[in-house]
Structures are given as C-alpha cells and as structure tokens.
Design a protein around this motif. Structure first.
Motif, short mmCIF file in Angstrom:
data_model
loop_
_atom_site.label_atom_id
_atom_site.label_comp_id
_atom_site.label_asym_id
_atom_site.label_seq_id
_atom_site.Cartn_x
_atom_site.Cartn_y
_atom_site.Cartn_z
N VAL A 1 -19.82 13.80 -6.06
CA VAL A 1 -21.19 13.63 -6.57
C VAL A 1 -22.09 13.37 -5.36
CG1 VAL A 1 -22.73 12.33 -8.09
CG2 VAL A 1 -20.34 12.71 -8.76
N LEU B 1 -13.98 14.92 -8.29
CA LEU B 1 -15.40 15.27 -8.44
C LEU B 1 -16.22 14.65 -7.32
CD1 LEU B 1 -17.78 16.47 -10.02
CD2 LEU B 1 -17.87 14.33 -11.33
N ALA C 1 -14.49 19.76 -7.71
CA ALA C 1 -15.82 20.21 -8.14
C ALA C 1 -16.88 19.37 -7.45
CB ALA C 1 -15.95 20.07 -9.66
N LYS C 2 -18.09 19.91 -7.38
CA LYS C 2 -19.19 19.20 -6.71
C LYS C 2 -20.43 19.25 -7.59
CE LYS C 2 -21.65 18.99 -2.27
NZ LYS C 2 -22.95 19.67 -2.43
N LEU C 3 -20.97 18.07 -7.87
CA LEU C 3 -22.21 17.92 -8.63
C LEU C 3 -23.27 17.38 -7.68
CD1 LEU C 3 -23.80 17.87 -11.33
CD2 LEU C 3 -22.89 15.56 -11.70
N THR C 4 -24.33 18.15 -7.45
CA THR C 4 -25.40 17.75 -6.55
C THR C 4 -26.62 17.33 -7.37
OG1 THR C 4 -24.62 19.26 -4.83
CG2 THR C 4 -26.88 18.47 -4.64
N VAL D 1 -21.33 20.44 -17.93
CA VAL D 1 -20.54 20.22 -16.72
C VAL D 1 -19.31 19.36 -17.02
CG1 VAL D 1 -20.53 18.95 -14.52
CG2 VAL D 1 -22.40 20.52 -15.04
N THR E 1 -26.96 10.04 -16.55
CA THR E 1 -25.98 10.59 -15.60
C THR E 1 -24.81 9.64 -15.40
OG1 THR E 1 -27.84 11.66 -14.45
CG2 THR E 1 -25.72 11.65 -13.33
N TYR F 1 -30.86 19.90 -9.39
CA TYR F 1 -29.46 19.59 -9.66
C TYR F 1 -28.68 20.89 -9.82
CZ TYR F 1 -31.26 20.32 -14.42
OH TYR F 1 -31.88 20.84 -15.54
N TYR F 2 -27.42 20.88 -9.42
CA TYR F 2 -26.57 22.05 -9.61
C TYR F 2 -25.10 21.65 -9.49
CZ TYR F 2 -27.01 22.22 -4.48
OH TYR F 2 -27.03 21.89 -3.15
N PHE F 3 -24.25 22.52 -9.99
CA PHE F 3 -22.81 22.25 -10.06
C PHE F 3 -22.05 23.44 -9.48
CE2 PHE F 3 -18.83 22.92 -12.44
CZ PHE F 3 -18.17 21.73 -12.15
N GLU F 4 -20.95 23.16 -8.82
CA GLU F 4 -20.12 24.23 -8.27
C GLU F 4 -18.66 23.80 -8.23
OE1 GLU F 4 -21.44 24.94 -4.18
OE2 GLU F 4 -22.32 22.94 -4.22
#
Length: 504
Positions: free
Chosen positions: A295, A293, A253-256, A281, A311, A243-246
C-alpha cells in the motif's frame, strides 16, 4: 456538520483593506510589530486548541519573550514576517500557516532578481543539485552558500514548512520544493551566490548570478532532474492518478493511494466510485488468495473524510473510530472582527451567529473550559472491518509527504500486527493532530494572514514503543532514496520492499 462549516466559512477566506506596504523588504515600525505580536498571541491563546499540544506554558512564554527581544533588533516587514513564522512553526501543527497580503505577495512574485537559480534535493541527509548545469553538475553536494555552511542554512528555512509535533523529516518537502524562495525570505534578495560544492572528492567554488522569481519556479517545475520521480509530491495530482491498483506478481499486489481528496462526503458520487473501486480490489485479492499487498501512500498529503476511514476498513482487524477525543477551546469564535472577507457588513452578524451555532452543535459538551464532541459525532461512530478485509501481509510505504488524513490512515494501518511500515517518518502525527476546521485571521498592522485548524484530535490508535509522542508515523524499516537511485530516478523503497518479500 464539518462540511457545513466549511461552506459557511468559505465567504470569509479573503481579506481586503487599505494597506500601504508594497515590498517585503520595506521598513516596518517596531510599534506596529509589537501591536501585531500581541494580537497574534491573544488570538492563538483564545482560539487555537493546539497551542499547548506539544509545548508547555513555559516554552510558549519563552519563545514570545524571544520574539519581543527580536523586535528590538528588527526594522523591516520581512524581519517581522520571519518572527511570526517562527512562532507559527514552533507550535507543531502542519495545518498552521501564514500568507503575505495580496500586494506584498504580488511584489515578491514580480521580482526580477534575487533568487538562487537551481532546484536542490536532500538525498541521504545531503543537499544535492537537482538540475544539470554548466556551472554546477547534477548531484553535486552543496556545502555552503555565501560562506554560510549549509547545515546552518537549512534550520533557518525549516520554519516555512510546518509539521506535526517535533517532526523534522517533513521539512525536507519544503526544502526540496521551495529552497530558493525560502532562502530569499530568510536572507533577503541576493544578487549573486558564492557556492562551495563537492563532486566526488573534489571541493570547488562557483559564483552564481541570481534569477527572477519566475525563472527559479520555471527551473523547478520544468527542469528539475527528479521530475519524473517526484512529480506527485509537488504538483496537482491528475485524476487518473488519485488511486490505482496493479498486480505485480501472482502473489504480490500494489495499491497506490496518492490522495484522499476524493469527493466531499459519503454521498458524493466521486466518493461512491472510490468505495466501489476499493471493494472490487479487495474482492479480487481474496479470490486470487494474494498474500502480499503493498500500500503506497508516499504522496498522500490528506483529503476528506470518510475516504481515509473507508480505506482502513479494508485493512483493519478491529472495530475502530476516527478519534477518541476532539475538542475546541472556545464557545464563541473570538476576535471576530479580525476575520474579514468579501461580504456586506450587515451580513457579518448573521454569518457569525450561524458559525457559532454550528460549532455548538458539533461540540456540545463542556469540560473544564474545553468543548468536546459527544457520542453522536460521526468522528466517534464505531466502524467495523469490511467482510473482504485483507488478512495477508501488508507493506505500508510512507514518506515525509504523508499528512493530515493521509497520516491518520497511516497511523491506523501501522497499528495492525500484519503491517510492516517501510520508508521515512511522516510529517503527520501518530497519536493525533489539530485539524478539521480552519480559522483565518488578518493581523491589524501588517495584514499578515494567519491560519490554523481549531480541533484538537486524539486518534484511535494503540500506544506503541516505536511511536514516541510528538513524532510522525515511524517506519519499521527506515529506507530513503539512495544517491545512485536519485541519479537514475529509481525507486529505492519499492525495490527494497520487493526484495524483502522475495527473501521471505
């Protein structure tokens, strides 16, 4: 409690016995086929709560009548293996599966010839070359193999990759990853392949020599063109990519979330670190007043509770439970003698007692021959949205790879009014599935290892017009990778979402 069952049952996952079968193409008597077919059906009827989840009694009777007739025209172990696979797939559960016994599996992996050499990929409904070759160029459309049109080949291979309900998009994950292997299982070993293919507007043919099992895997793992784009769909995900956030822009924003296999339970330090990550986050999103956002769960094949539920609590606008109903079809595990493992025979009765005792704790309520969880179950715990839950616009990116806990999360997220779903139908069901607790049996004569999950689950999601029963989670905007983006290894779906946000 489900984790206790996994621990107890881990001792019984392997099966060993004297077995003469060595090659999948060896002869296998129809008498043995009939005996194992009867045992297979008896086990499914007694132990598999999902047998009639998507199929009526008449439909199940009909396909078993087909199997009986098919045996009359069958003579090899592979013939029977394919019959059992078709029955396994027909039920409609992505947690269903079938494994070859150890010796037969080893002989297949040792084969020096017989396999289609090149990786392929379904792009916009067409089977494309996924490797550049001097014989067939990258991106060429495969029209037929050995004079069989590809539109007839593919349905024969679908059975080897099970999906929930009537879903078909998930079959592409199996085709893209294992086409060569599936072709060998269904059609047998081929010394060469006559391939008709299309480049631009020109139709050509080429005779291709077969390769070994090892070589076809090497070509897929190391030489497929799409490796940089889809590596997380076909290999173990690296820990730093779980998992990661950018932040993409000031307001986007993007949450993977590539997996929910993050720790074993709520007390696991790995899970705790994940919850801390999520909290940081969503605190940041609130502080920065981010309105959009993304996801991305396109590579999320599932994992363990409560990662999916925690989550969702950061995206939810309602109180929710994991499921509204969960049941199994037996009080004591049936056909125990066909569950074999590496454990001393005198310990087996103890293990059986422990297993049945634990099942009775988890499913104490009996109603009309079914055994249900009660209100004390963790599955029925009412959960609330987090204080810093996101209230802006959510763009949920899904794909046919999304399954199990991934599809539960997707279903719940898709039910939110502020969520727009983009991508392709998931292989996991919207309304429910069979999951949580697996059982593994070995058939007497063939030693085929069959497995399925025994808990019939109804997820806590609202009915939606665009979510028919038996489907996966359906996107609001169906977007697939284009041919041009396949060649360039570009992300059609992400680009679509970014353009969609910009236009808004």
């Amino acid at each position: 409690m489900k984790n206790i069952l996994f621990t107890i049952f881990a001792l019984f996952l392997l099966s060993f016995s004297l077995f003469a079968q060595k090659s999948i193409d060896d002869s296998f008597s129809q008498k043995k086929m009939h005996k194992d077919l009867k045992l297979f059906r008896d086990i499914r009827e007694k132990a598999n709560s999902g047998l009639y989840k998507y199929r009526s009694k008449n439909e199940i009777d009909s396909i078993y009548n087909w199997a009986e007739n098919e045996i009359k025209n069958s003579s090899t172990y592979r013939d029977f293996y394919n019959i059992i696979w078709k029955l396994t797939d027909f039920e409609g559960s992505l947690h269903n599966g079938l494994n070859l016994p150890k010796k037969v599996n080893a002989s297949v992996k040792a084969e020096k010839t017989g396999y289609f050499p090149f990786p392929v990929k379904l792009i916009e409904g067409k089977l494309r070359m996924n490797m550049d070759s001097t014989q067939i160029p990258l991106g060429a459309e495969i029209l037929s193999i050995n004079n069989t049109p590809i539109e007839k080949v593919l349905p024969n291979l679908h059975k080897y990759y099970t999906t929930d309900g009537f879903n078909k998009t998930g079959k592409a994950i199996g085709i893209n990853g294992s086409f060569s292997y599936y072709y060998r299982l269904h059609y047998g070993k081929q010394e060469q392949f006559l391939v008709a293919y299309k480049t631009s507007n020109e139709i050509l043919t080429q005779t291709i020599q077969s390769v070994s099992y090892k070589k076809r895997r090497e070509n897929f793992i190391k030489k497929r063109h799409s490796l940089s784009y889809d590596k997380n769909s076909y290999s173990d995900i690296e820990k730093n990519e779980f998992y990661y956030f950018e932040m993409l822009e000031n307001d986007i924003a993007k949450l993977t979330l590539n997996t929910f296999a993050i720790g074993g339970n709520a007390q696991d330090p790995i899970h705790i670190r994940y919850t801390e990550f999520l909290d940081s986050v969503f605190t940041l999103l609130k502080e920065k007043k981010v309105n959009n956002l993304i996801v991305d769960i396109r590579d999320n094949g599932g994992g363990t509770d409560p990662n999916d539920l925690v989550t969702y609590s950061y995206l939810s606008s309602r109180n929710f439970m994991e499921n509204t109903e969960a049941w199994i079809s037996f009080r004591k595990i049936p056909y125990w003698k066909h569950i074999k493992g590496e454990i001393a025979f005198y310990k087996k009765p103890i293990l059986k007692m422990l297993y049945n005792k634990e099942l009775k704790k988890i499913f104490p309520l009996e109603k009309e021959g079914k055994y249900y969880e009660d209100s004390t179950s963790d599955d029925h715990q009412v959960r609330m949205p987090k204080q810093n839950a996101f209230t802006g616009k959510v763009y949920l990116m899904i794909s046919p790879r999304v399954a199990s806990a991934g599809s539960l999360f997707a279903a719940m997220s898709a039910s939110e009014e502020n969520t727009i779903v983009v991508g392709e139908e998931t292989q996991g069901g919207y309304y429910g599935h069979n999951g949580h607790i697996p059982l593994n049996y070995t058939l007497s004569k063939s030693k085929l290892k069959m497995f399925f999950s025994i808990v019939n689950l109804e997820q806590d999601v609202p009915k939606k017009d665009n979510q028919p029963i038996g489907s996966g989670i359906m996107p609001d905007y169906e977007i697939t990778q284009s041919y041009q983006d396949f060649i360039k290894n570009e992300d059609t779906q992400l680009n679509y979402v970014l353009e969609f946000i910009e236009k808004k």
